[in-house]
Structures are given as structure tokens and as C-alpha cells.
Design a protein around this motif. Structure first.
Motif, PDB file in Angstrom:
ATOM      1  N   UNK A 158       0.840  -1.205   0.000  1.00 56.33           N
ATOM      2  CA  UNK A 158       0.000   0.000   0.000  1.00 56.33           C
ATOM      3  C   UNK A 158       0.872   1.251   0.000  1.00 56.33           C
ATOM      4  N   UNK A 159       1.870   1.277   0.883  1.00 56.87           N
ATOM      5  CA  UNK A 159       2.748   2.450   0.959  1.00 56.87           C
ATOM      6  C   UNK A 159       3.492   2.670  -0.348  1.00 56.87           C
ATOM      7  N   UNK A 160       3.943   1.601  -0.963  1.00 60.56           N
ATOM      8  CA  UNK A 160       4.665   1.737  -2.223  1.00 60.56           C
ATOM      9  C   UNK A 160       3.761   2.296  -3.312  1.00 60.56           C
ATOM     10  N   UNK A 161       2.503   1.858  -3.340  1.00 62.94           N
ATOM     11  CA  UNK A 161       1.548   2.401  -4.317  1.00 62.94           C
ATOM     12  C   UNK A 161       1.344   3.901  -4.082  1.00 62.94           C
ATOM     13  N   UNK A 162       1.189   4.279  -2.828  1.00 69.00           N
ATOM     14  CA  UNK A 162       0.979   5.700  -2.519  1.00 69.00           C
ATOM     15  C   UNK A 162       2.206   6.534  -2.884  1.00 69.00           C
ATOM     16  N   UNK A 163       3.380   6.035  -2.536  1.00 74.33           N
ATOM     17  CA  UNK A 163       4.599   6.774  -2.870  1.00 74.33           C
ATOM     18  C   UNK A 163       4.788   6.866  -4.386  1.00 74.33           C
ATOM     19  N   UNK A 164       4.403   5.808  -5.094  1.00 75.11           N
ATOM     20  CA  UNK A 164       4.526   5.855  -6.554  1.00 75.11           C
ATOM     21  C   UNK A 164       3.623   6.934  -7.131  1.00 75.11           C
ATOM     22  N   UNK A 195       4.409  -1.583  -9.807  1.00 73.43           N
ATOM     23  CA  UNK A 195       4.505  -1.571  -8.360  1.00 73.43           C
ATOM     24  C   UNK A 195       5.748  -2.343  -7.946  1.00 73.43           C
ATOM     25  N   UNK A 196       6.223  -2.037  -6.749  1.00 72.97           N
ATOM     26  CA  UNK A 196       7.402  -2.716  -6.230  1.00 72.97           C
ATOM     27  C   UNK A 196       6.970  -4.011  -5.568  1.00 72.97           C
ATOM     28  N   UNK A 197       7.627  -5.106  -5.909  1.00 75.59           N
ATOM     29  CA  UNK A 197       7.370  -6.405  -5.295  1.00 75.59           C
ATOM     30  C   UNK A 197       8.573  -6.801  -4.458  1.00 75.59           C
ATOM     31  N   UNK A 198       8.299  -7.560  -3.386  1.00 80.02           N
ATOM     32  CA  UNK A 198       9.400  -8.016  -2.555  1.00 80.02           C
ATOM     33  C   UNK A 198      10.250  -9.033  -3.307  1.00 80.02           C
TER      34      UNK A 198
END
Length: 514
Positions: free
Chosen positions: A361-367, A511-514
Motif C-alpha cells: 500500500x505504501x509503495x503504491x501511494x509513494x509511486x 509496483x514494487x514487489x518483494x
């Protein structure tokens, strides 16, 4: 406009409008750590919950009109035991005294706690008193309790008598926890001692053993001693929050001898907070110690009660700096969001899956923020304030933020969520969304800092690859387009192809994936 703040009061078991005793001086006390070991993930929850409440109160009443006190307990049997365990050889060899060893334990642990909660995005409290700095206030408070007949001296101890309290006019012992006497007796885990008049009596002051920390005792006791745990918080809250002067003991006006909010974990309701109420109300002649009592729920880890015997005891330091949980380190902001996604009064199951969800979620928001360069926070959205005003509903507030960051072309495509009249890509909307998140202590980093830390690539680099790949697809060069997709995936960037719902043209999100 949002309605006023309403909070669930443990004392009355009901949701109540929050009406400060003095709107120009809103006061909150929260029990902090006993500094003998690194803080565990259960300790993180009240730090985060009451930080959000602190931020909300500052937003409503102004930063200069809110005082938040969170104490440090630095005198305790557990601290003494840890000092003996860690420095026993040095003490035995004469290289350290026990007091010096205790100081090493408390300074290291308190500093680590402050660093850990700062990494969780928590503001510094207005004040962070240490128990050892308020021994005179504790002695004065104990003397008053003895004078008023609710405490007594026995074998160099001072003990509080709940029975004597209940024989006087005023609040009853047990009014906070609402427990029957038999349950209170079991829950107190009382020490059987010959000097007690009654099993429920609890220690306000005890004599120090040789080599232990000790101070001149109250009530005319001739030997040095040290305070019990409960009296410490009563004395520190009085010293820091009661008007018109520190301690409040010289003030006989009951309306000035209480403060607005007292908080902590649900495990503190009995006996710690119950005993605080008893001491403070009997000393100051009030019906309440605090207007509203707020308690956060328990934290489980992967579906089980956290304990060292279960092998699932996790410290904040472990999560931030080691790979003991889920095989990796976790950013503090991820831990914070994972906590806030559950209502503070509900139990929470802290799991790797929940952390991964929060990180995505945070990565989506930062993107999305990275696509709006230069956006600055303005004012939080009214719908977010309404959620927080409804008993500090952080889970509802997170859903509001999610909606703000999803009401965009990208959000509609990926999530099927849209909100009429709201477009994140409008700079005004983006600034409101950012302000709303930051009121929760989220999205405090530069987007490129977060995204680069996750993938090793800046968002601008990813966009260059995407445009190059779209050009290759237009040329029907599928092999080279797939190579770029796979290269990005190897670096933790997952591409998602779709169509613009309006034009029908191919668009690619990521999106960023682990």
C-alpha cells in the motif's frame, strides 16, 4: 464539516464526547516503558496509537495547547535483575557497583526505546519524565496518603489499603476495572507478606536491599528505600499535568486536580491503572484521576500470544534491524501502517502477511506521489477527520486515505475504485491526500527515497523503461519488450498492462514487489 471528537472511556464503558477541562491546555498521560529490555512489538502499539491521538489533538486545539507526557520507569526489580545478569561479573570483581550497572542498563534501553519509536514515525512527547527524577514528589504523595488514613507503615514498607479507601466517601476501589473482588485478588498476583493488613494492600514504598538504589524514605521510616511501580505514575502525572503548579498536592481545588486523558495498553487496566486511580483520588480528593481512560488492545504474533516460550517474542529493534521476522528488515513506516489498519481497541494479529500488505500500500501511494513532483501537504480532508473523531478509527481513516490515492486513472484501472469529483492528479487533491496521510504520521519521506530504497531504481528510471517498452510493443518487437519487463521484475518492479478506460489505449502501471 466533521463532528467533534468522541472517545471510548474505559472508566464508563461508553463512547463520550471529548470536552477538555481547559481547551488552552489539553493534557494526556500515557504509561511508557520499564527500561530493562528492548521494547517488543506489543509496546509499539500504544506508542503509535497515542501518537495519532496526539497529532489529532494538536490539529484540533493547536500544537501549543496540547501536552503529551509519556514516562520512563527506571527503578524496578526487573531492572535490578537485568543489571545483575548482564554485569554480575563486573559487580563481583568490584569494577562496577550495582547502581552503576543499573544506570548502564537503563540508559542503553531508554535510548533504544526512543530511537525505535522515532523510527515508527512517532513525534517526541511534550515531556518524558524518568521515575528517578521525581522521588521527592513520590515521598510527598505517600506522606499525604498516610495522613489521610488510606496508607500505613509496616516493617519499613508503606502500603495502600483499598479497604480503607472504600470506607471513605468518594470513588470505590475497582471502579476502573469493574472486577469483582475475587477476580481482583487473583489478577493482582499479590505477595503474601506478614506485614500486610489485607491481601489486597499494595506497596507504595519498600526498603532497599544493600547495594540497590535507595532514597530517604517517607513517613518517618529510618532506612532508605525505593518506590513501588504504581506510585511512580501518579506522582509523575501530577508533577507534569496538574494546574496550577507541579504536583498539585498543595492545591485543594478538585477541579484542578485531574487531567484529560490517561492511556496505555489493556493489560495495564488492573492492577496498575486501578492503583493509580486509588492513590491519586485519595490524595487529591477527586472522583476521577483523568476524565477519559483509553486502552489499546492486545497484539498477537502470527495468531499466537507473544511469549519467549512460544519463540515468537519480537522486539521493535528486531523488526527494524534484523531478519528475524519474515527473513528481512522492515521499514518503520510499514510497521506503523500495519498497526493502524486495525482499530486500536481490537486485538491485532501481527504477521508477515500484514506487513507485506502494508508495504505494498505504501509503495503504491509513494509511486502516485512520485508522479506529482513538488506537491506539498495542505489540510487534511474532512472525511479523514470524521473517521478519527469517531473513537480514533484509524482503520476507517486508512480506508479514506486509500480512497484518496485510488481515485485516479491508475487507481480506477487497478482497483476498480473511484470517487465522484475527486482526481488525485489534480494538485489540490494530491496536497489534501498527502496532508491526510501525514496527519496519521505516514508518507513523511520523499517518494524517490522510498521507491529507490525498495527497488534500487528511481521512479523516473522506471518510467523511461516503460516508455521504451511501449515503443517496442508498438513496433511488435515482443522479445525485446519482454526482456525489459523481465529485467525490471528481477529488480523488484512488476509491470501491469491494461487499457485506458476512456481512450482504449494501452497503458502500463507498476509496483514494487518483494
Amino acid at each position: 464539516m466533521s463532528e467533534g471528537l468522541r472517545l471510548y472511556n474505559t472508566l464508563t464503558r461508553s463512547k463520550e464526547p471529548f470536552v477538555p477541562l481547559d481547551p488552552d491546555n489539553v493534557r494526556m498521560y500515557v504509561c511508557g516503558p520499564t527500561v530493562y529490555d528492548f521494547a517488543h512489538i506489543g509496546n509499539a502499539r500504544p506508542a503509535i496509537v497515542f501518537d495519532v491521538l496526539f497529532r489529532l489533538l494538536r490539529h484540533v486545539y493547536g500544537p501549543d495547547h496540547v501536552t503529551y507526557v509519556r514516562n520512563i520507569t527506571d527503578v524496578d526489580d526487573k531492572i535490578n535483575a537485568r543489571a545483575l545478569r548482564d554485569f554480575g561479573e563486573d559487580i563481583e570483581a568490584g569494577r562496577l557497583t550495582l547502581n552503576e550497572a543499573i544506570r548502564k542498563v537503563t540508559e542503553k534501553t531508554a535510548d533504544q526505546f526512543d530511537a525505535d519509536v522515532k523510527a515508527l514515525g512517532c513525534l517526541e512527547p511534550s515531556d518524558e519524565p524518568r521515575a528517578t527524577e521525581y522521588i521527592p514528589e513520590m515521598r510527598a504523595l505517600i506522606d499525604r496518603l498516610v495522613e489521610r488514613g488510606v496508607a500505613y507503615v509496616a516493617e519499613d514498607h508503606v502500603l495502600f489499603s483499598p479497604k480503607a479507601m472504600n470506607a471513605r466517601p468518594g470513588p470505590r476501589y475497582g471502579s476502573l476495572s469493574k472486577r469483582p473482588f475475587d477476580e481482583m485478588l487473583a489478577g493482582a498476583r499479590v505477595d503474601v507478606a506478614s506485614y500486610k493488613r489485607d491481601e489486597m494492600d499494595f506497596v507504595l514504598w519498600k526498603p532497599s536491599k544493600p547495594g540497590e538504589p535507595g532514597w530517604p524514605s517517607p513517613a518517618g521510616i529510618p532506612v532508605d528505600g525505593r518506590p513501588g511501580w504504581h506510585i511512580e505514575c501518579s506522582a509523575m502525572s501530577m508533577a507534569k499535568l496538574l494546574a496550577p503548579f507541579g504536583g498539585g498536592l498543595a492545591c485543594d481545588d478538585p477541579t484542578k486536580n485531574m487531567f484529560d486523558i490517561h492511556g496505555g495498553g489493556i493489560d495495564l487496566v488492573f492492577p496498575h491503572h486501578e492503583n493509580e486511580v486509588a492513590q491519586s483520588c485519595c490524595a487529591l480528593g477527586t472522583d476521577r484521576m483523568a476524565s477519559i481512560w483509553i486502552h489499546n488492545g492486545f497484539v498477537q504474533v502470527e495468531g499466537r500470544k507473544m511469549s519467549k516460550s512460544e519463540g515468537n517474542f519480537v522486539t521493535i529493534h528486531d523488526l527494524l534491524h534484523t531478519d528475524k521476522f519474515g527473513g528481512r528488515k522492515w521499514p518503520g513506516e510499514v510497521l506503523r501502517l500495519a498497526m493502524l489498519m486495525t482499530h486500536y481497541r481490537e486485538p491485532i494479529d501481527f504477521s508477515v502477511r500484514k506487513l507485506e500488505e502494508a508495504e505494498n500500500i505504501l509503495t503504491r501511494w509513494y509511486r502516485l506521489l512520485s508522479e506529482m513532483p513538488g506537491v506539498e501537504p495542505s489540510s487534511p480532508r474532512d472525511s479523514l477527520i470524521s473517521a478519527l473523531n469517531d473513537e480514533l478509527d484509524t482503520s476507517g481513516a486508512i480506508k479514506k486515505i486509500y480512497s484518496m490515492f485510488s481515485s485516479s486513472q491508475t487507481g480506477r484501472l487497478e482497483l476498480g475504485i473511484s470517487e465522484l469529483g475527486w482526481d488525485f492528479y489534480n494538485p489540490v487533491c494530491a496536497s489534501i491526500a498527502l496532508a491526510s496521510a501525514q496527519l496519521m504520521g505516514l508518507l513523511m519521506l520523499n517518494p524517490s527515497e522510498w521507491l529507490q530504497g525498495k527497488s534500487g531504481l528511481k521512479s523516473t528510471d522506471v518510467e523511461v523503461f516503460i516508455q521504451r517498452r511501449l515503443a517496442l510493443i508498438a513496433q511488435k518487437n515482443w522479445a525485446e519488450a519482454d526482456r525489459i519487463r523481465d529485467e525490471l521484475l528481477a529488480q523488484g518492479i512488476q509491470l501491469k498492462d491494461g487499457k485506458d478506460p476512456v481512450t482504449g489505449e494501452r497503458i502500463t502501471t507498476w509496483e514494487v514487489k518483494r
